[in-house]
Scaffold this active site. Structure first.
Site, short mmCIF file in Angstrom:
data_model
loop_
_atom_site.label_atom_id
_atom_site.label_comp_id
_atom_site.label_asym_id
_atom_site.label_seq_id
_atom_site.Cartn_x
_atom_site.Cartn_y
_atom_site.Cartn_z
N GLY A 1 0.83 -1.21 0.00
CA GLY A 1 0.00 0.00 0.00
C GLY A 1 0.85 1.25 0.00
O GLY A 1 1.94 1.29 0.57
N GLY B 1 2.79 7.73 3.61
CA GLY B 1 3.90 6.81 3.61
C GLY B 1 3.60 5.55 2.83
O GLY B 1 2.59 5.44 2.15
N LYS C 1 4.70 0.39 8.36
CA LYS C 1 4.43 1.67 7.71
C LYS C 1 5.67 2.55 7.81
O LYS C 1 6.11 2.92 8.88
CB LYS C 1 3.24 2.37 8.36
N ASP D 1 -9.78 10.13 6.77
CA ASP D 1 -9.36 9.74 5.42
C ASP D 1 -9.91 8.35 5.10
O ASP D 1 -9.17 7.43 4.75
CB ASP D 1 -7.83 9.76 5.30
#
Length: 716
Positions: free
Chosen positions: A408, A413, A429, A511
């Protein structure tokens, strides 16, 4: 569509590119056109300008006044110090014609690519005016920049003079390097129903400082009538092209170096290719002509302290004091000339400077590695347990951050699949190159994740602080699904419901999108990426200073008021339901204007009681009308323009649970052949496939996960 291309005089430009030397303007060259001063390298006539790029014509306009024209646009003024030129830019319009009953659009395209001009990202903003409009600006021929601005209002009483925050007026910034842009309007927003109050919408890239919103712009054509449908825009200009650096230009191998004044210097252009010329420190004037930079007499304003004497020198000055005193440049004073006082003052000043440097180092250390302080606080106050990983451990876990491990990417990031000690699968992440805002977002996400324990929210395992940009380690999530999208949506709704209703204090995600709904090793939905999240404020008047999120998912009410609420998440989740229902992307900027916004197309289809055009053909006959109708109605409620009318995440989760039962019990399925009433008077049955596949979806290890045997679709 009108199209402006700075391409007039092509033969002149080609000859200018091969000119053997810099043109020296004649004293007889005209330096004034109307009330605008024309300074070299610009000039009126080929022999009076540096090249055809800067050749200005002085023409009589409709008002019988001479005005400077550069490649078809009117010049307002030229600045040598800032290397800018202000010109009049055409306004794009989108108006309702009451006679034809149709919306008439007049968009504008401006192309300066291939020329030494770029739109100033410092001075300009994309400005949209209207009471029901969404306009897009795109640089498809240069930086690839794409953005939009939405402006709405109910009546004139909603508007405020001087305010451009989404109510009747909207503005957004542009990036560096833009030499091209075009404007388009979203067909889902128009003035056909409000034309008696507000007939037209406007969009233009213009100088922000020259704009002051007036409420009369809404119900009159005053904005467009000013300057005959034009508005000022600031363009940065430079010398040379993309291959011309100061290092190359100063060698003057072709005799075309433009910084002719002896007391001038070459500067790198801050916006686009080429270079600039500037007078050296202590000099002022025109660096592009011989002898153009002359000494500044600083002593005219006496910069020396009281009792001091100023002495001007070429490019500089110096101060002296009367007998018995000595000038100190650090604090610009005439102090007693005592050696001990000077030594003590120097030592004291040195100590202050060193202390400040030490404090700065400590503050920088806290920002870059200071998550440790936050962790200690979390441990002491919350009693939390987590692992602090070394950089070597995470490098090994991700095979040195191999591209094949990426699962992803986003604005905050990159997420990698990794295996840490104990063969534990995790998602790592790695924040992007970090700035001050992103540091706060990293700490915000870490703090939020440390307080949450829910089956549908990613779990914080630990972090790494040995690197410049810190990293989060979460339980593994895969962007892949073998179960139905309806179940995934239901579980995601449960996770968001937990954030809104049971976290203390409540948490707004900020988000919500499909890319942030991941699946664990058991294919259970996990809500992730809390970099844009915030704790719900107790003061309802708290506003967010910067609109964040993802285009296509953003709550229009949030974009107007910059106030993030739980209902902002609800709107974004409504877009996810549309993706489940239609298999389409939320925003397509490369398609026809009327089909770019999925939510706009859906709401129009619902209003016309005809979902058939937006439903994939293969969904028909596979799911019951009641299920499709229920999903569509739920999505419509989530996408209500007013947040107060939207359901809560708990109500959404409950309704999705009810709808799941329709797909689980065959006796609720309707017989297609016996169905006599079309779905919403538009389609009798429906089925769907998201970015279809027929056999399965490959995992990171190369295996194909089986799909639901009742369906032929998989999740992105």
């Amino acid at each position: 569509m009108r199209f402006l291309h700075l391409g007039v005089g092509l033969l002149l430009l080609l000859s200018a590119q091969h000119a053997p030397a810099v043109v020296i303007p004649s004293p007889e060259c005209q330096t004034q056109c109307g009330d605008v001063e024309i300074q070299y390298p610009f000039g009126i006539g080929d022999s009076c300008s540096l090249s055809a790029y800067y050749n200005i014509s002085c023409e009589v306009q409709e008002d019988n006044v001479y005005k400077p024209i550069l490649y078809g646009v009117e010049v307002l003024n030229i600045s040598l110090i800032h290397s800018t030129i202000r010109v009049l830019n055409h306004i794009s319009t989108y108006c309702y014609n009451s006679s034809s009953g149709a919306m008439e659009t007049n968009p504008w395209t401006f192309n300066a690519n291939g020329f030494p001009y770029r739109f100033s990202d410092v001075h300009n903003k994309f400005t949209v005016i209207g009471c029901n409009t969404l306009a897009y600006i795109m640089d498809s021929d240069g930086t690839g920049y794409q953005s939009g601005c939405v402006s709405t209002c109910n009546n004139k009483s909603d508007l405020v003079d001087g305010s451009c925050s989404g109510m009747g007026c909207c503005q957004t910034a542009i990036p560096k390097g833009m030499g091209y842009y075009d404007v388009s309007f979203d067909g889902g927003f128009n003035t056909s129903n409000i034309w008696r109050f507000s007939r037209c919408s406007y969009a233009v890239l213009m100088e922000a400082e020259a704009f002051n919103f007036s409420t009369t712009y809404i119900n009159t054509t005053k904005f467009n009538d000013t300057n005959i449908g034009r508005a000022p825009v600031v363009m940065d200009w430079a010398i040379g092209n993309v291959t011309t650096s100061c290092e190359v230009a100063e060698r003057n191998e072709t005799g075309t170096y433009a910084c002719l004044s002896r007391n001038s210097e070459c500067l790198v252009s801050p916006n686009g290719p080429g270079y600039l010329c500037n007078c050296s420190k202590g000099y002022e004037g025109n660096p592009y002509v011989l002898g153009g930079c002359h000494d500044v007499d600083e002593c005219k304003n006496n910069p020396c302290p009281s009792g001091g004497i100023c002495h001007n020198t070429p490019g500089d000055y110096w101060c002296s004091c009367r007998a018995g005193r000595k000038f100190t440049s650090q604090n610009n004073t005439c102090s007693i000339d005592t050696g001990l006082v000077i030594v003590i003052s120097a030592l004291f000043g040195y100590m202050i400077i060193q202390k400040r440097k030490l404090n700065q180092v400590k503050q920088e250390y806290f920002r870059e590695h200071g998550g440790m302080i936050l962790f200690e606080r979390m441990r002491s106050e919350k009693g939390l347990a987590f692992t602090v990983f070394s950089e070597a451990e995470l490098t090994q876990a991700t095979n040195n951050y191999d591209k094949s491990r990426i699962i992803g990417k986003g604005g905050h990031g990159t997420v990698y699949k990794g295996i840490v000690k104990g063969n534990t699968p995790v998602a790592i992440k790695r924040c992007a190159l970090i700035d001050e805002r992103q540091k706060k977002e990293f700490g915000q996400e870490m703090l939020i994740l440390s307080q949450i324990n829910h089956k549908n929210i990613v779990k914080l395992v630990g972090c790494c602080l040995e690197v410049e940009v810190p990293m989060l380690v979460k339980n593994q999530a895969l962007e892949i699904s073998f179960s139905t999208l309806l179940r995934i949506a239901h579980e995601a709704a449960e996770g968001l419901n937990f954030l809104h209703s049971y976290a203390s204090p409540p948490i707004i995600h900020g988000d919500v999108k499909t890319a942030n709904i991941l699946l664990d090793e058991n294919y259970m939905a996990k809500v992730s990426d809390f970099g844009a999240s915030m704790l719900a404020p107790s003061d309802k008047e708290q506003y967010v200073t910067m609109v964040q999120g993802t285009c296509g998912y953003l709550d229009p009410e949030y974009m107007q008021a910059c106030q993030l609420t739980e209902k902002s998440d609800v709107y974004s989740f409504g877009v996810i339901l549309l993706e489940v229902l239609t298999g389409q992307e939320p925003l397509k900027l490369d398609g026809p204007e009327t089909q770019r916004s999925l939510s706009s197309n859906f709401l129009i289809a619902m209003k016309e009681n005809n979902l058939d055009p937006i439903l994939p053909s293969h969904i028909k006959g596979q799911e019951s009308n009641e299920l499709i109708r229920g999903l569509a109605q739920l999505a419509k409620q989530c996408l209500d323009m007013s947040g107060i009318n939207r359901p809560s995440m708990k109500e959404i989760a409950d309704e999705l649970g009810r709808l799941r039962k329709l797909s689980l019990h065959p006796w609720v399925q309707l017989d297609v052949e016996m169905e006599t009433q079309n779905l919403l008077d538009g389609a009798s049955t429906a089925s769907f496939q998201i970015e279809g596949a027929t056999t399965g979806y490959p995992t990171q290890d190369g295996e194909n996960l089986p799909m639901n045997p009742r369906s032929s679709y998989y999740a992105r």
